[in-house]
Design a protein around this motif. Structure first.
Motif, short mmCIF file in Angstrom:
data_model
loop_
_atom_site.label_atom_id
_atom_site.label_comp_id
_atom_site.label_asym_id
_atom_site.label_seq_id
_atom_site.Cartn_x
_atom_site.Cartn_y
_atom_site.Cartn_z
N ILE A 111 0.94 -1.77 -0.05
CA ILE A 111 0.05 0.10 -0.10
C ILE A 111 0.71 1.04 0.35
N ALA A 112 1.99 1.50 1.07
CA ALA A 112 2.92 1.97 0.92
C ALA A 112 3.37 2.74 -0.79
N VAL A 113 4.06 1.27 -0.90
CA VAL A 113 4.61 1.42 -2.65
C VAL A 113 3.32 2.12 -3.53
N LEU A 114 2.34 1.82 -3.25
CA LEU A 114 1.27 2.65 -4.16
C LEU A 114 1.02 3.86 -3.67
N GLN A 115 1.08 3.98 -3.01
CA GLN A 115 0.45 5.14 -2.98
C GLN A 115 1.63 6.43 -2.54
N GLU A 116 2.96 6.10 -2.96
CA GLU A 116 4.32 6.56 -3.47
C GLU A 116 4.10 7.00 -4.91
N LEU A 117 3.56 5.27 -5.99
CA LEU A 117 3.75 5.98 -7.09
C LEU A 117 2.73 6.34 -7.64
N GLU A 118 1.74 6.38 -6.79
CA GLU A 118 0.36 7.41 -7.10
C GLU A 118 0.81 8.79 -6.77
N ARG A 119 1.98 9.44 -6.25
CA ARG A 119 2.00 10.75 -5.74
C ARG A 119 3.06 11.53 -6.25
N ARG A 120 3.94 9.87 -6.83
CA ARG A 120 4.96 10.74 -8.53
C ARG A 120 4.47 10.60 -9.40
N GLN A 121 2.84 10.08 -10.22
CA GLN A 121 2.52 10.27 -10.52
C GLN A 121 1.62 11.23 -11.21
N GLN A 122 1.49 12.23 -10.09
CA GLN A 122 0.63 13.03 -10.00
C GLN A 122 1.41 14.44 -9.56
#
Length: 124
Positions: A111-122
């Motif tokens: 979940i932490a990795v996915l949140q980090e990827l989502e933040r980078r994408q945004q």
């Protein structure tokens, strides 16, 4: 004359049939109540004696570290089987708890990795 006095006394004492039944009934009732009272007293004395004996036995027993250590052998075998089952079930539960905790930790990491990827994408 003395004979007349005896007959007069008998007539004074003589009862009719109903009065005799009434007296007999009262005597029978008194006898039954007396027997009930005696048996109740005997039973109370016996129960007090049994209670004292039970209390004396409980007071004289030496408490051991193991419960049912003075029980019959069948009961002790049953107790050992229950302890073995308890140990086995506790081990199974501990293993399952460790697995679930590991899975939760892995899920939190993903979940932490996915949140980090989502933040980078945004941001990008």
């Amino acid at each position: 004359m003395p004979r007349l006095l005896a007959e007069d006394a008998l007539e004074a004492i003589s009862f009719d049939r109903g009065t005799l039944w009434l007296v007999a009934g009262f005597l029978l009732l008194g006898w039954v109540l007396a027997r009930m009272t005696i048996s109740r007293k005997k039973k109370a004395i016996q129960q007090r004696g049994e209670s004292r004996e039970t209390q004396r036995r409980l007071d004289s027993e030496v408490k051991t570290a193991l419960p049912l250590s003075d029980a019959p052998i069948e009961t002790q075998r049953w107790q050992v089987a229950m302890f073995d089952l308890q140990r086995e079930l506790t081990g199974d539960l501990d293993t399952r708890i460790a697995v679930v905790q590991n899975l939760i930790r892995q899920a939190d990491q993903r979940i932490a990795v996915l949140q980090e990827l989502e933040r980078r994408q945004q941001a990008g």
